[in-house]
Design a protein around this motif. Structure first.
Motif, mmCIF file in Angstrom:
data_model
loop_
_atom_site.group_PDB
_atom_site.id
_atom_site.type_symbol
_atom_site.label_atom_id
_atom_site.label_comp_id
_atom_site.label_asym_id
_atom_site.label_seq_id
_atom_site.Cartn_x
_atom_site.Cartn_y
_atom_site.Cartn_z
ATOM 1 N N ASN A 167 0.826 -1.203 0.000
ATOM 2 C CA ASN A 167 0.000 0.000 0.000
ATOM 3 C C ASN A 167 0.865 1.259 0.000
ATOM 4 O OD1 ASN A 167 -1.878 2.060 0.529
ATOM 5 N ND2 ASN A 167 -3.151 0.695 1.750
ATOM 6 N N PHE A 203 -4.414 -0.456 -10.898
ATOM 7 C CA PHE A 203 -5.050 -0.592 -9.586
ATOM 8 C C PHE A 203 -6.335 -1.412 -9.665
ATOM 9 C CE2 PHE A 203 -2.256 2.669 -7.786
ATOM 10 C CZ PHE A 203 -2.091 2.172 -6.499
ATOM 11 N N LEU A 209 -3.323 -5.207 -0.951
ATOM 12 C CA LEU A 209 -2.444 -4.070 -0.663
ATOM 13 C C LEU A 209 -1.881 -4.222 0.750
ATOM 14 C CD1 LEU A 209 -4.589 -1.124 -2.104
ATOM 15 C CD2 LEU A 209 -2.286 -1.725 -2.871
ATOM 16 N N THR A 345 -3.226 8.762 -4.815
ATOM 17 C CA THR A 345 -4.224 8.701 -3.745
ATOM 18 C C THR A 345 -5.625 8.738 -4.332
ATOM 19 O OG1 THR A 345 -2.690 9.843 -2.248
ATOM 20 C CG2 THR A 345 -5.018 9.782 -1.607
ATOM 21 N N GLN A 348 -6.520 5.529 -6.147
ATOM 22 C CA GLN A 348 -6.887 4.467 -5.210
ATOM 23 C C GLN A 348 -8.330 4.625 -4.737
ATOM 24 O OE1 GLN A 348 -2.855 4.636 -2.771
ATOM 25 N NE2 GLN A 348 -3.977 2.761 -2.275
ATOM 26 N N LYS A 353 -9.475 1.090 -3.991
ATOM 27 C CA LYS A 353 -8.272 0.422 -3.470
ATOM 28 C C LYS A 353 -7.496 1.351 -2.537
ATOM 29 C CE LYS A 353 -9.371 -2.996 -6.099
ATOM 30 N NZ LYS A 353 -8.713 -3.343 -7.342
ATOM 31 N N SER A 354 -8.223 2.075 -1.704
ATOM 32 C CA SER A 354 -7.579 3.069 -0.844
ATOM 33 C C SER A 354 -7.190 2.504 0.508
ATOM 34 C CB SER A 354 -8.496 4.280 -0.635
ATOM 35 O OG SER A 354 -9.741 3.880 -0.098
#
Length: 355
Positions: A167, A203, A209, A345, A348, A353-354
């Motif tokens: 990540n 992503f 992650l 950022t 994501q 996918k944050s």
């Protein structure tokens, strides 16, 4: 999946039990150890304990170099307290009070954070090697035999490919990986918009992650995903430990520069340790475990686990670097990884996918 860390025996006994994890990183203090360094007079050795805080990936190499250093007059009688984890988490921990004499991080910005906190001198990177103590490149770790036929970056965005990468919020390794993917689009003549589109597709294929580069390797080895974005040295070390994987060096990739620094209030022995890291002997130990030497004149020899042990570090077709291709970390970090407005950022968030 727990992986057995390779430790080289010889010289003084250095016991440093650490957990190569993400956050919070665990620490352990080694028992007092002394070495006569061949003079037969252990009672005369002055004992010193140094605290090392680092990102997860280079633990095995650091331990091997510690044992080599213990056989020198400067390193004789030195024991270690160590903590390893995700680079950003480790840097923030030192900023918050975790004891450290020497730090070894994935990104320059993780040292800069400690400069801003008054813990590391502003001239920490003024030397010949700009504070970089270890070096690698971004590669693709794949399943044995490469069943998905992954050879280059375009193969990663195929519909049936599942990717593991750490990540970017916690891991320096992840930031190198993602910028390599972005940069190869630009190097191939693409626009910023093309690079954003590619990275978004990348992503979308990410299925895990993990918090650190080492955790990402463990997740991949436990069966997650088809490909792991990784350091070359991490893939080589895994193969040395008998893990079943192959790795691919893409034609265009990014050079990974890992900084090391001594804290202002460190024991003087820490400065001697940092100086030792730039010797051919120490860089040779890094090379044995898959890192590319940062100095000239290192006799690498064969490296077990490399695709070609007799030529372990082939030159990629195009080798990007953070300064020339991204304006350095002072520019790259806020542009790509700012917690609110960073390009990566936002990608994501947009791809879910944050976290």
């Amino acid at each position: 999946m727990t992986r057995t860390t390779w430790l080289k025996a010889g010289g003084a006994v250095i016991v440093a039990m650490v957990v190569a994890a993400c956050a919070p990183a665990e620490t352990a203090s080694s028992p007092t150890a002394t070495s006569a360094a061949g003079n037969g007079d252990a009672a005369a050795v002055e004992e010193t304990n140094l605290s090392l805080v680092g990102f997860a990936v280079p633990k095995a190499a650091n331990n091997a170099i510690q044992e080599l250093w213990s056989q020198t007059p400067e390193g004789e009688g030195v024991t270690w307290t160590e903590s390893y984890g995700a680079s950003g988490d480790q840097s923030r921990a030192v900023e918050s009070g975790l004891d450290a004499d020497y730090v070894h991080f994935s990104l320059e910005g993780d040292v800069t954070r400690l400069v801003d906190a008054g813990l590391v001198s502003e001239d920490w990177n003024a030397g010949e090697h700009a504070g970089i103590v270890s070096q690698s490149i971004v590669v693709f770790a794949v399943r044995p035999g490469n069943p998905k036929g992954i050879e280059d970056w375009d193969d990663l965005i195929a519909d049936d490919v599942e990717i593991v990468t750490p990540n970017p919020g916690s891991s320096g390794s992840a930031r190198w990986n993602i910028l390599a993917g972005w940069g190869q689009v630009i190097a191939d003549g693409g626009s910023e918009e093309d690079a954003k589109e590619y990275t978004t597709q990348l992503f979308e294929n990410v299925v895990a992650l993990p918090g650190s580069g080492r955790d990402a390797t463990s997740a991949f080895l436990s069966g997650t995903g088809d490909v792991l974005l990784s350091y070359e040295n991490e893939a080589i070390l895994a193969k040395q430990e008998g893990e079943e994987l192959d790795y691919v060096v893409p034609d265009t990739t990014l050079r990974i520069d890992n900084p090391g620094a001594v804290l202002k209030d460190a024991d003087p022995k820490a400065a001697a340790w940092l100086e030792f890291l730039y010797t051919p002997e120490a860089q040779g130990e890094f090379a044995k475990l898959g890192f590319r030497p940062v100095i000239d004149g290192v006799e690498v020899g064969e490296v077990e686990g490399a695709n070609d042990p007799s030529d372990p570090f082939p030159a990629p077709g195009t080798l990007l670097n953070i300064d020339d291709d991204f304006g350095g970390w002072d520019e790259a970090n806020p542009t790509f990884f700012d917690t609110e407005n960073g390009i990566i950022t936002q990608i994501q968030v947009d791809t879910g996918k944050s976290s």
